[in-house]
Enzyme design. Structure first.
Site, short mmCIF file in Angstrom:
data_model
loop_
_atom_site.label_atom_id
_atom_site.label_comp_id
_atom_site.label_asym_id
_atom_site.label_seq_id
_atom_site.Cartn_x
_atom_site.Cartn_y
_atom_site.Cartn_z
N LEU A 109 0.85 -1.18 0.00
CA LEU A 109 0.00 0.00 0.00
C LEU A 109 0.89 1.23 0.00
O LEU A 109 1.96 1.23 0.62
CB LEU A 109 -0.90 0.02 1.24
CG LEU A 109 -2.02 -1.02 1.31
CD1 LEU A 109 -2.75 -0.94 2.65
CD2 LEU A 109 -3.00 -0.87 0.16
N ASP A 110 0.46 2.28 -0.70
CA ASP A 110 1.23 3.52 -0.75
C ASP A 110 1.41 4.09 0.65
O ASP A 110 0.63 3.79 1.57
CB ASP A 110 0.54 4.55 -1.63
CG ASP A 110 0.44 4.11 -3.08
OD1 ASP A 110 1.25 3.26 -3.49
OD2 ASP A 110 -0.46 4.61 -3.79
N ILE A 111 2.38 4.96 0.82
CA ILE A 111 2.70 5.53 2.12
C ILE A 111 1.51 6.27 2.72
O ILE A 111 1.32 6.28 3.94
CB ILE A 111 3.94 6.46 2.02
CG1 ILE A 111 4.40 6.88 3.43
CG2 ILE A 111 3.67 7.65 1.12
CD1 ILE A 111 5.73 7.61 3.44
#
Length: 251
Positions: A109-111
């Protein structure tokens, strides 16, 4: 069947180094299913065989499945020089040599994205979920920067349903997305989107392609597995046996 070398198993349990296992086999009575073994390369079925050392049965670590409610501003990686990582949230019991080698993320998952994140030592399950051939569905809660009226919502669904074209971003090329599984509008700026692939920043790029911007993103489910909403951001737990069975048999 999960076959592993005996020296690898014993070293993962912290009993000796891979080289030190040979000495262990000489000085201790190491048996597999009651038969003494001297060969460090002996193949063991981790799911069925019983290993004992001087008469005491060894509890071999089986596959582990963890669900985390990922928080924002945390990187989906083992190590990062600038940011805290999701692995930093795990207890010491998941920091043994065995887990350092085996435990990994099932996708990322993106930051700035929250929600369901899976950790496992089961490489076969990871391949099944992440392989482009399996079309494993993943659902996301999306909040948009701009409101969409009913007419616009229907147009967006039509575009997504036929497979929308997304522009290149960073090092990821332009692409045609697969048709979405579902798009449920909760309000004029919030929806739940279900897709079957995981291109770089895909959800954000899809809405950008229809002239909007994702300002908040949270993964809600992977296949049959839904995020445990009792988990606070950054918290995690092991999956139940039913959750694992359902996840593995989903497709």
């Amino acid at each position: 069947m999960s076959l592993e070398r005996l020296d690898k198993i014993l070293s993962h349990q912290g009993l000796a180094t891979r080289k030190g296992v040979r000495k262990l086999l000489r000085v201790c009575e190491v048996t597999v299913n009651g038969e003494r073994v001297f060969d460090a390369g002996f193949s063991v079925n981790c799911d069925k065989d019983v290993i004992s050392i001087d008469g005491e049965e060894l509890s071999v670590q089986k596959n582990v499945y963890l669900m985390m409610n990922k928080t924002q501003n945390v990187v989906s990686a083992n190590k990062d020089g600038m940011h805290q990582t999701v692995f930093d949230f795990l207890d010491e019991q998941y920091r043994t040599p065995y887990f350092e080698e085996k435990l990994h993320l099932v996708g990322r998952l993106d930051i700035d994205t929250e929600g369901l994140l899976l950790f496992t030592t089961d490489g076969a399950m990871t391949h099944k979920i992440t392989s482009p051939k399996t079309h494993y569905p993943k659902s996301y809660f999306v909040r948009l920067a701009h409101k969409e009226d009913k007419n616009s919502q229907e147009k967006i669904f039509t575009e997504f349903k036929k497979g929308i074209h997304i522009a290149p971003e960073a090092n990821d090329p332009e692409a045609d997305c697969k048709p979405v599984e579902a798009l449920e509008w909760l309000s004029d700026d919030e929806c739940v989107l279900t897709i079957t692939e995981g291109k770089f920043h895909q959800v954000k790029r899809m809405f950008k392609a229809v002239g909007n911007e994702v300002v908040y993103l949270k993964r809600l489910s992977i296949g049959s597995l839904k995020l445990d909403e009792t988990l606070k951001p950054g918290e995690y737990r092991e999956l139940t046996s039913d959750e694992v069975e359902n996840l593995l048999s989903f497709l």
